[in-house]
Design an enzyme around this catalytic site. Sequence first.
Site, PDB file in Angstrom:
ATOM      1  N   TYR A 141      29.338  51.195  49.753  1.00 34.53           N
ATOM      2  CA  TYR A 141      28.801  49.951  49.752  1.00 34.53           C
ATOM      3  C   TYR A 141      28.105  49.831  48.499  1.00 34.53           C
ATOM      4  O   TYR A 141      27.203  50.565  48.153  1.00 34.53           O
ATOM      5  CB  TYR A 141      27.777  49.733  50.856  1.00 34.53           C
ATOM      6  CG  TYR A 141      28.718  48.704  51.828  1.00 34.53           C
ATOM      7  CD1 TYR A 141      29.317  47.325  51.466  1.00 34.53           C
ATOM      8  CD2 TYR A 141      28.863  48.826  53.244  1.00 34.53           C
ATOM      9  CE1 TYR A 141      29.972  46.733  52.282  1.00 34.53           C
ATOM     10  CE2 TYR A 141      29.612  48.067  54.057  1.00 34.53           C
ATOM     11  CZ  TYR A 141      30.141  47.288  53.536  1.00 34.53           C
ATOM     12  OH  TYR A 141      31.035  46.021  54.530  1.00 34.53           O
ATOM     13  N   GLU A 163      26.900  46.378  46.997  1.00 34.59           N
ATOM     14  CA  GLU A 163      26.480  44.869  46.785  1.00 34.59           C
ATOM     15  C   GLU A 163      25.934  44.632  45.441  1.00 34.59           C
ATOM     16  O   GLU A 163      24.478  45.511  45.520  1.00 34.59           O
ATOM     17  CB  GLU A 163      25.947  44.152  47.923  1.00 34.59           C
ATOM     18  CG  GLU A 163      26.882  43.942  48.978  1.00 34.59           C
ATOM     19  CD  GLU A 163      26.723  44.688  50.150  1.00 34.59           C
ATOM     20  OE1 GLU A 163      26.715  46.038  49.713  1.00 34.59           O
ATOM     21  OE2 GLU A 163      26.994  44.508  51.274  1.00 34.59           O
ATOM     22  N   ASP A 214      43.969  30.937  33.522  1.00 32.67           N
ATOM     23  CA  ASP A 214      44.366  31.742  34.356  1.00 32.67           C
ATOM     24  C   ASP A 214      45.508  32.403  33.956  1.00 32.67           C
ATOM     25  O   ASP A 214      46.845  32.039  34.033  1.00 32.67           O
ATOM     26  CB  ASP A 214      45.001  31.085  35.790  1.00 32.67           C
ATOM     27  CG  ASP A 214      45.481  31.727  36.879  1.00 32.67           C
ATOM     28  OD1 ASP A 214      45.833  33.050  36.632  1.00 32.67           O
ATOM     29  OD2 ASP A 214      45.456  31.251  38.010  1.00 32.67           O
ATOM     30  N   THR A 238      44.864  38.407  37.683  1.00 31.25           N
ATOM     31  CA  THR A 238      44.960  39.473  38.368  1.00 31.25           C
ATOM     32  C   THR A 238      45.228  40.859  37.629  1.00 31.25           C
ATOM     33  O   THR A 238      45.434  40.615  36.459  1.00 31.25           O
ATOM     34  CB  THR A 238      46.276  39.435  39.488  1.00 31.25           C
ATOM     35  OG1 THR A 238      47.577  39.195  38.558  1.00 31.25           O
ATOM     36  CG2 THR A 238      45.949  38.206  40.618  1.00 31.25           C
ATOM     37  N   LYS A 278      49.836  42.684  37.867  1.00 29.76           N
ATOM     38  CA  LYS A 278      51.149  42.464  37.404  1.00 29.76           C
ATOM     39  C   LYS A 278      51.560  42.977  36.016  1.00 29.76           C
ATOM     40  O   LYS A 278      51.604  44.309  36.197  1.00 29.76           O
ATOM     41  CB  LYS A 278      51.191  40.537  37.404  1.00 29.76           C
ATOM     42  CG  LYS A 278      50.724  40.177  38.539  1.00 29.76           C
ATOM     43  CD  LYS A 278      50.850  38.471  38.462  1.00 29.76           C
ATOM     44  CE  LYS A 278      50.615  37.726  39.973  1.00 29.76           C
ATOM     45  NZ  LYS A 278      49.225  37.699  39.911  1.00 29.76           N
ATOM     46  N   ARG A 294      46.035  46.142  42.695  1.00 29.73           N
ATOM     47  CA  ARG A 294      45.971  44.958  43.096  1.00 29.73           C
ATOM     48  C   ARG A 294      44.605  44.702  42.991  1.00 29.73           C
ATOM     49  O   ARG A 294      43.739  45.307  43.474  1.00 29.73           O
ATOM     50  CB  ARG A 294      46.373  44.662  44.616  1.00 29.73           C
ATOM     51  CG  ARG A 294      47.715  44.909  44.889  1.00 29.73           C
ATOM     52  CD  ARG A 294      48.349  44.578  46.146  1.00 29.73           C
ATOM     53  NE  ARG A 294      48.643  43.075  45.980  1.00 29.73           N
ATOM     54  CZ  ARG A 294      49.793  42.676  45.454  1.00 29.73           C
ATOM     55  NH1 ARG A 294      50.716  43.754  45.323  1.00 29.73           N
ATOM     56  NH2 ARG A 294      50.185  41.588  45.316  1.00 29.73           N
TER      57      ARG A 294
HETATM   58  N1  DSN Z   1      51.830  35.499  44.214  1.00 32.07           N
HETATM   59  C1  DSN Z   1      51.829  35.370  42.800  1.00 32.07           C
HETATM   60  C2  DSN Z   1      53.139  35.191  42.195  1.00 32.07           C
HETATM   61  O1  DSN Z   1      54.192  35.873  42.502  1.00 32.07           O
HETATM   62  O2  DSN Z   1      53.146  34.712  40.786  1.00 32.07           O
HETATM   63  C3  DSN Z   1      50.804  34.431  42.319  1.00 32.07           C
HETATM   64  O3  DSN Z   1      49.751  34.262  43.246  1.00 32.07           O
END
Ligand code: DSN
Length: 428
Positions: free
Chosen positions: A57, A59, A204, A231, A234, A240
């Site tokens: 933990y 925080e 974003d 994120t 990707k 993730r």
């Molecule tokens: N789920 C993601 C995507 O496939 O683009 C976006 O949140």
Amino acid sequence: MSTAQAIPFIQAQDPAVAELIRGEEQREADGLELIPSENYISKATHEALGSCFTNKYSEGYPGKRYYGGQQYTDKLEQLCIDRACKLFNCKYANVQPHSGAPANIGAYYGILEAGDTILGMDLSHGGHLTHGHPVTHVTKSFNFVRYKMKDPDTGEIDYEALRETALKEKPKLILCGFSAYSRELDYQKFVDIAKEVGAYTMADMAHIAGLIAGGAIKNPFDYGFDIITTTTHKSLRGPRGGMILVRDSEELAKKIDKSIFPGLQGGPHMHAVAARAVAFGEALKPEFKDYCQQILKNAKAMEKVFLDQGVRLLGGGTDNHLLLADVYGSLGVTGQEAENVLDEVGITLNKNSIADEPRTMFDPSGIRFGTPAITTRGFTEADCARVAELMIEAMKNKDDQAVKDRIRAEIKDMAHAHPIPDSFVKAS
Ligand code: DSN
């Protein structure tokens, strides 16, 4: 030598879960992953995810924690932050958001007051749920006004209409970014409009973060954007997770930190922070730049086949890693039918609404697909062109089992000829 993920303890203790892991490994090995938001993580990243940092933990932030025993977590999180800032050419990074949605929500609550207006891209024109779709909780707190493309066949945003809307609505935040949009944005125009109305700018970049980090496409910070959210799993090819980057304002960065913890989340997932640090280290290597260039070339190769065969692409084509095809308008196959038939032949992608969708979001007109994952497998332009041809053939012959069987066999051969590399998590 077997390169499968070793799971001896799960196998011994929980065969039911072990069997599902092996099944998913096989699915990934035998088929082609074209969902543009998916990728494979390296074994080094995976080791970090499975490390003892999951026990801790923490925080707070480096040097300012609520619990003891932070000798290693502090250094780890700072290392992760430093690598993130180097990758994206900015001064501040919060690497704790559990994923993209909490990153966006944390950013909104950090810099805005309830009732403030946010100008964001419409979901049906490529935006994201968290950019103000009525089903999301954030619409109870903020007033979202959405903008669209001027012409879905070129993808150009209607910047003049955006400016007029901004002058009328007086947003506190102008948001750009997308999950189903294939063109470069004119970041300078967003910044100029935001300056005129006194709004913050936030991009974003979840889908294209890897491409930005790899220098393959433009970085919104170079045009003066205040904040980037993303994120990490990707095109960036990490675990993730989510992240919020601030270009240079210490005041904004402090507000964001306070918003993520204690405002929104509890203890950070330090094993995920460790994995992010490892993945960012990989993205800082020169070969990651080559990977990103190949993603773009591969997407262009698929674009050519689709356009040559008369399939309409939203935006008229792609400048990034993804394509959105109007398969219902061009081939008379719905998005759901296309997703199903392509799944049958071993290609995974998703149905997707197109701009001004004439059908329903549950069975829309489009499919969305992209090249980050198959590029990790070493696919080149010629391979991607062949995949595109097979996709169109499968959709045109969705009821012909013999054709589908032949395509399935070819896709499997291609998948096996380009195995997930040994340094990535995979089946043997
Ligand atoms: N789920 C993601 C995507 O496939 O683009 C976006 O949140």
